[in-house]
Design a protein around this motif. Structure first.
Motif, short mmCIF file in Angstrom:
data_model
loop_
_atom_site.label_atom_id
_atom_site.label_comp_id
_atom_site.label_asym_id
_atom_site.label_seq_id
_atom_site.Cartn_x
_atom_site.Cartn_y
_atom_site.Cartn_z
N PHE A 9 38.17 53.05 40.15
CA PHE A 9 37.20 52.96 41.57
C PHE A 9 37.32 51.49 42.45
N MET A 10 36.41 51.73 43.63
CA MET A 10 36.55 50.33 44.01
C MET A 10 35.27 49.12 43.23
N GLY A 11 36.36 48.53 43.42
CA GLY A 11 35.25 47.38 42.72
C GLY A 11 35.83 47.13 40.85
N CYS A 12 36.42 47.76 40.39
CA CYS A 12 37.09 47.91 39.48
C CYS A 12 38.03 46.56 38.70
N GLY A 13 38.16 46.00 39.74
CA GLY A 13 38.85 44.63 39.43
C GLY A 13 40.78 44.43 39.94
N LYS A 14 41.38 45.86 40.46
CA LYS A 14 42.62 45.76 40.80
C LYS A 14 42.93 44.54 41.93
N SER A 15 42.60 43.84 42.86
CA SER A 15 43.10 43.30 43.99
C SER A 15 42.68 41.36 42.37
N ALA A 16 41.71 41.17 42.50
CA ALA A 16 41.80 40.35 41.05
C ALA A 16 42.87 40.18 40.28
N GLY A 18 45.61 42.35 39.84
CA GLY A 18 47.15 41.82 40.18
C GLY A 18 47.23 40.92 41.09
N ARG A 19 46.86 39.72 42.08
CA ARG A 19 46.84 38.77 42.07
C ARG A 19 47.38 38.12 40.91
N ARG A 20 46.75 37.85 39.95
CA ARG A 20 46.80 37.21 38.35
C ARG A 20 47.66 37.45 37.77
N LEU A 21 48.11 38.75 37.74
CA LEU A 21 49.85 39.66 37.13
C LEU A 21 50.76 39.60 38.01
N SER A 22 50.99 38.94 39.11
CA SER A 22 51.54 38.45 39.73
C SER A 22 52.09 36.89 39.37
N PHE A 23 51.40 36.08 39.57
CA PHE A 23 51.39 34.66 38.42
C PHE A 23 52.16 35.10 37.13
N PHE A 24 51.67 36.06 36.68
CA PHE A 24 51.74 36.38 35.21
C PHE A 24 53.61 36.52 34.94
N LEU A 25 54.13 38.04 35.92
CA LEU A 25 55.29 38.45 35.26
C LEU A 25 56.02 38.04 37.06
N LYS A 26 55.37 36.75 37.51
CA LYS A 26 56.95 36.18 38.89
C LYS A 26 57.40 37.61 39.26
N LEU A 153 39.21 39.01 32.91
CA LEU A 153 40.35 38.99 33.96
C LEU A 153 41.52 38.37 33.26
N ARG A 154 41.62 37.35 32.58
CA ARG A 154 42.53 36.52 31.63
C ARG A 154 43.36 38.22 30.03
N GLN A 155 42.02 38.11 29.94
CA GLN A 155 42.60 39.30 28.68
C GLN A 155 42.79 40.36 29.05
N ILE A 156 42.16 41.22 30.25
CA ILE A 156 43.53 42.30 30.57
C ILE A 156 44.91 41.84 31.43
N VAL A 157 44.81 40.50 31.82
CA VAL A 157 46.15 40.30 32.43
C VAL A 157 47.06 40.00 31.52
N GLU A 158 46.77 39.53 30.32
CA GLU A 158 47.44 39.61 29.25
C GLU A 158 48.34 40.41 28.58
N TYR A 159 47.34 41.29 28.94
CA TYR A 159 47.09 42.78 27.79
C TYR A 159 48.34 43.57 28.70
N ILE A 160 48.09 44.06 30.30
CA ILE A 160 48.87 44.55 31.14
C ILE A 160 50.27 43.84 31.08
N GLY A 161 50.29 42.46 31.10
CA GLY A 161 51.82 41.72 30.59
C GLY A 161 52.81 42.28 29.69
#
Length: 170
Positions: A9-16, A18-26, A153-161
């Motif tokens: 849903f809008m506002g769930c954090g997709k953009s924030a 996504g940007r961080r995941l981009s750096f994490f996964l290169k 955000l960091r925990q979410i990005v690390e989990y997805i990564g």
């Protein structure tokens, strides 16, 4: 696996995320709404006003069919997963993460956002009803559900990564 799609849903954090995941996964990151605005030469509210929502939804489907054939991260628009064809395209061309946030958290983030015409034109209760309607579509689209409540955000990005690397066999 070529693409990583973030749905929710809008506002769930997709953009924030996504940007961080981009750096994490290169991997390159694209925001679907920003790409559509760039391609169409008008804002999403302008597209809705001039051509209507049905036309905008067709643009989203064309985007999914034709956007770059490269490994990348795509933050989708909040309504993309409602369309069955879009869910099929995303599931066939990549790995789909459903960012599952609580409505209360989402509403705090979006209630004053002037760039979200739907938020400005509906009540909190109408938005919550839409949230509940769309959750089924997000679950159908997502390969992996990511609960975001109480996580940074960091925990979410690390989990997805971690999930991406696990599925790649890394």
């Amino acid at each position: 696996m070529r693409k990583i799609y973030l749905v929710g849903f809008m506002g769930c954090g997709k953009s924030a995320i996504g940007r961080r995941l981009s750096f994490f996964l290169k991997m390159p990151y694209y925001d679907m709404d920003h790409e559509i605005v760039r391609q169409q030469g008008m804002t999403i509210p302008e597209i809705f006003e001039k051509y209507g929502e049905a036309h905008f939804r067709k643009i989203e489907t064309e985007f999914l069919k034709n956007f770059r054939d490269e490994a990348c991260i795509i933050a989708t628009g909040g309504g993309v997963a409602v369309n069955e064809e879009n869910r099929r395209i995303m599931r066939q061309t990549g790995l789909v993460f459903f960012l599952d946030a609580k409505f209360e958290d989402i509403y705090k983030r979006i209630r004053n956002d002037k760039n979200r015409p739907i938020v400005q034109s509906t009540t909190e209760q109408e938005l919550e009803n839409l949230y509940h309607q769309r959750r089924k579509s997000y679950r159908l689209a997502g390969h992996i559900q990511v609960l975001t409540a109480g996580r940074t955000l960091r925990q979410i990005v690390e989990y997805i990564g971690f999930q991406v690397k696990r599925l790649k066999g890394e």
